[in-house]
Design a protein around this motif. Structure first.
Motif, PDB file in Angstrom:
ATOM      1  N   VAL A  19       1.233  45.859  48.665  1.00  0.00           N
ATOM      2  CA  VAL A  19       2.682  46.303  48.626  1.00  0.00           C
ATOM      3  C   VAL A  19       3.011  45.580  47.317  1.00  0.00           C
ATOM      4  CG1 VAL A  19       4.981  44.617  49.034  1.00  0.00           C
ATOM      5  CG2 VAL A  19       3.595  45.016  50.761  1.00  0.00           C
ATOM      6  N   VAL A  20       3.966  46.633  46.015  1.00  0.00           N
ATOM      7  CA  VAL A  20       4.351  46.369  44.941  1.00  0.00           C
ATOM      8  C   VAL A  20       5.153  45.712  45.171  1.00  0.00           C
ATOM      9  CG1 VAL A  20       3.961  47.705  42.761  1.00  0.00           C
ATOM     10  CG2 VAL A  20       2.269  47.934  44.671  1.00  0.00           C
ATOM     11  N   ARG A  21       6.078  45.388  44.341  1.00  0.00           N
ATOM     12  CA  ARG A  21       7.322  44.590  44.455  1.00  0.00           C
ATOM     13  C   ARG A  21       7.334  44.007  43.244  1.00  0.00           C
ATOM     14  NH1 ARG A  21       6.997  38.399  47.377  1.00  0.00           N
ATOM     15  NH2 ARG A  21       6.187  37.569  45.084  1.00  0.00           N
ATOM     16  N   LEU A  22       9.120  44.881  42.943  1.00  0.00           N
ATOM     17  CA  LEU A  22       9.165  44.656  42.288  1.00  0.00           C
ATOM     18  C   LEU A  22      10.712  43.454  42.479  1.00  0.00           C
ATOM     19  CD1 LEU A  22      10.553  45.760  38.627  1.00  0.00           C
ATOM     20  CD2 LEU A  22      12.083  47.950  39.834  1.00  0.00           C
ATOM     21  N   VAL A  23      10.801  43.066  40.981  1.00  0.00           N
ATOM     22  CA  VAL A  23      11.874  41.756  40.784  1.00  0.00           C
ATOM     23  C   VAL A  23      12.869  41.841  39.813  1.00  0.00           C
ATOM     24  CG1 VAL A  23      12.445  39.323  41.269  1.00  0.00           C
ATOM     25  CG2 VAL A  23      10.518  40.082  42.387  1.00  0.00           C
ATOM     26  N   LEU A  24      14.373  41.834  40.258  1.00  0.00           N
ATOM     27  CA  LEU A  24      14.808  42.651  38.787  1.00  0.00           C
ATOM     28  C   LEU A  24      16.021  42.018  39.114  1.00  0.00           C
ATOM     29  CD1 LEU A  24      15.939  46.492  39.887  1.00  0.00           C
ATOM     30  CD2 LEU A  24      14.898  45.886  37.458  1.00  0.00           C
ATOM     31  N   PRO A  25      16.569  41.052  37.787  1.00  0.00           N
ATOM     32  CA  PRO A  25      17.520  40.222  37.971  1.00  0.00           C
ATOM     33  C   PRO A  25      18.985  41.084  38.393  1.00  0.00           C
ATOM     34  CG  PRO A  25      17.064  40.690  35.662  1.00  0.00           C
ATOM     35  CD  PRO A  25      15.674  41.660  36.741  1.00  0.00           C
ATOM     36  N   ARG A  26      19.805  40.323  38.317  1.00  0.00           N
ATOM     37  CA  ARG A  26      21.548  41.061  38.962  1.00  0.00           C
ATOM     38  C   ARG A  26      22.096  39.784  38.399  1.00  0.00           C
ATOM     39  NH1 ARG A  26      23.015  42.388  44.762  1.00  0.00           N
ATOM     40  NH2 ARG A  26      24.902  43.997  44.357  1.00  0.00           N
ATOM     41  N   PRO A  27      22.737  39.761  36.970  1.00  0.00           N
ATOM     42  CA  PRO A  27      24.218  39.271  37.123  1.00  0.00           C
ATOM     43  C   PRO A  27      25.068  38.803  37.696  1.00  0.00           C
ATOM     44  CG  PRO A  27      22.805  40.082  35.042  1.00  0.00           C
ATOM     45  CD  PRO A  27      22.877  41.011  36.165  1.00  0.00           C
ATOM     46  N   GLY A  28      25.471  38.097  37.911  1.00  0.00           N
ATOM     47  CA  GLY A  28      26.913  38.434  38.687  1.00  0.00           C
ATOM     48  C   GLY A  28      26.518  38.352  40.113  1.00  0.00           C
TER      49      GLY A  28
END
Length: 446
Positions: A437-446
């Motif tokens: 598993v390759v996991r990408l965590v993206l910031p999501r302002p708001g």
């Protein structure tokens, strides 16, 4: 732009001049107050002394109507004048050079100011009740102003002489202080473009040490960038050379093939070499674009990007016999550079497809919550061995058992894109059932 040397000299000179002028203004104010107090005291003392002398009969007055006068020498400057008036308003005595009219119209004892023949006077009056006389002693305010002017002139004249000398001393001092900077400039000017070694250690002022350290850090980063470029060029040439050599060999086999089966096998190898070269060139262009500059953020639908990745990789998945599925992310909207997220997901998914055995599935899933979005790419391949996990995002790195057709750039591109996005890219250890598993965590302002 004004030079540092000239700016320093002007700043120091103007600051010195401002301090000097402030001192002159303060001294003028202080001197004026002191002079007025001293001269007022002198007027009072002189008037009281004349009154005392009159009371003691040390000064004889003339008969009524007569006054004592003395001729003033030509050009005589009146400084202190005295008049003696009777109660009847008759002038019974005055000092040499005193005005013809009364020094003041005030009849009360004390200080007063009057204008005589267009000139301001300061007068002190003493009333001698015993003799019935008014003694007035005064001096011209213009005399006081000249005294103050002489004091201020005594301050400004040395300043006019000293200021040019001070400016010259500042020029010499600043020039000597900037010599280390001049030496640094000359050392950098004489360097060849290929010389990226640290600056030679030499005594330097504390203010210049951060510049030395910043330049050494810059040289180190440029050296590292050049080394990466050399490695990149060498690896790219090597990776391109392999499929090209294969193309040439298979083309010769196809030309000399004794039968159709051999020719078709050679053509299939040629097709595979072309596909590998095409993928390598595309990834090199992706990597170059990532390093070229900033991409503008825009509002994107996460589900649309996942669907686009699925469509673009469907031929490769079909060829590998792998099912590529997408779940989640339909309603999520993000503000980020679209090309970066697409490039990242495509390379990770492509890598997963190549690593997966025929008949398996690759799953792209997205789950968003306030503050972040997590996108996972899961395959059913052998997974990334723990021994090489730390190096998996290095350029052109291919571990043992890497899939055929890979270039070692996919995860390096994904890591570079994640860095640009301000996201984190994780490679958790495979579970008991295997797969990666390759996991990408993206910031999501708001």
């Amino acid at each position: 732009m004004m030079s540092i040397r000239l700016r320093l000299i002007l700043t120091l000179t103007l600051a010195t001049l401002a301090v000097w002028l402030s001192a002159v203004v303060w001294i003028e104010h202080s001197t004026r107050a002191q002079v007025e107090r001293v001269l007022d005291t002198r007027l009072a003392e002189a008037a009281r002394m004349v009154s005392s002398l009159l009371s003691d009969r040390r000064i004889a007055l003339a008969e009524t109507g007569e006054i004592f006068t003395s001729d003033a020498a030509p050009g005589y400057l009146r400084q202190l004048s005295c008049q003696i008036w009777s109660e009847t308003g008759a002038l019974v005595g005055q000092s040499s050079g005193a005005p013809d009219g009364p020094l003041t119209e005030a009849r009360a004892e004390g200080y007063s100011t009057s204008v005589i023949e267009g000139e301001d006077w300061r007068v002190f009056t003493v009333l001698n009740a015993e003799l019935g006389l008014s003694i007035m002693v005064g001096d011209s305010i213009a005399v006081r102003e000249r005294l103050i002017f002489d004091v201020i002139g005594g301050l400004l004249l040395p300043a006019a002489v000293i200021l040019p000398l001070l400016a010259m001393a500042l020029w010499i001092g600043v020039s000597r202080g900037l010599r280390p900077l001049d030496r640094l400039t000359e050392a950098l000017r004489q360097r060849s473009p290929q010389d990226l070694s640290p600056l030679p250690l030499a005594p330097a002022p504390p203010e210049l040490r951060p510049v030395h350290q910043a330049l050494d850090g810059l040289f180190a980063r440029v050296r590292q960038a050049r080394a990466h470029e050399r490695d990149f060029t060498a690896f790219a040439a090597h990776e391109l050379k392999t499929p090209l050599a294969g193309l040439k060999t298979q083309a010769q086999i196809a030309r000399r093939a004794p039968d159709e089966a051999t020719r078709q096998a050679a053509l299939a190898e040629i097709e595979a070499s072309v596909a590998r070269s095409d993928r390598l060139v595309r990834q090199l262009l992706d990597l170059s674009a990532l390093e070229a500059g900033e991409a503008a953020p825009q509002a994107v639908a996460l589900g649309a990007i996942l669907d686009e990745v699925q469509r673009d990789l469907a031929p490769l998945a079909a060829k590998q016999g792998v099912t590529l599925a997408v779940t989640g992310g339909e309603a999520a909207r993000l503000l980020l550079p679209r090309v970066l997220l697409y490039t990242l997901l495509r390379n990770v998914a492509e890598n997963a497809i190549l690593a997966s055995p025929a008949g398996s599935a690759v799953q792209l899933s997205a789950r968003c919550a306030p503050g972040r979005c997590v996108i996972a790419v899961a395959d059913q391949g052998p997974g990334i061995p723990e021994a090489i996990r730390a190096r998996i995002t290095e350029r052109f790195f291919r571990g043992p058992g890497a899939p055929v057709g890979g270039s070692g750039l996919g995860l390096a591109i994904a890591a570079a894109a994640a860095d640009r996005l301000g996201a984190t890219l994780d490679f958790p250890a495979p579970g008991a059932e295997g797969g990666q598993v390759v996991r990408l965590v993206l910031p999501r302002p708001g």
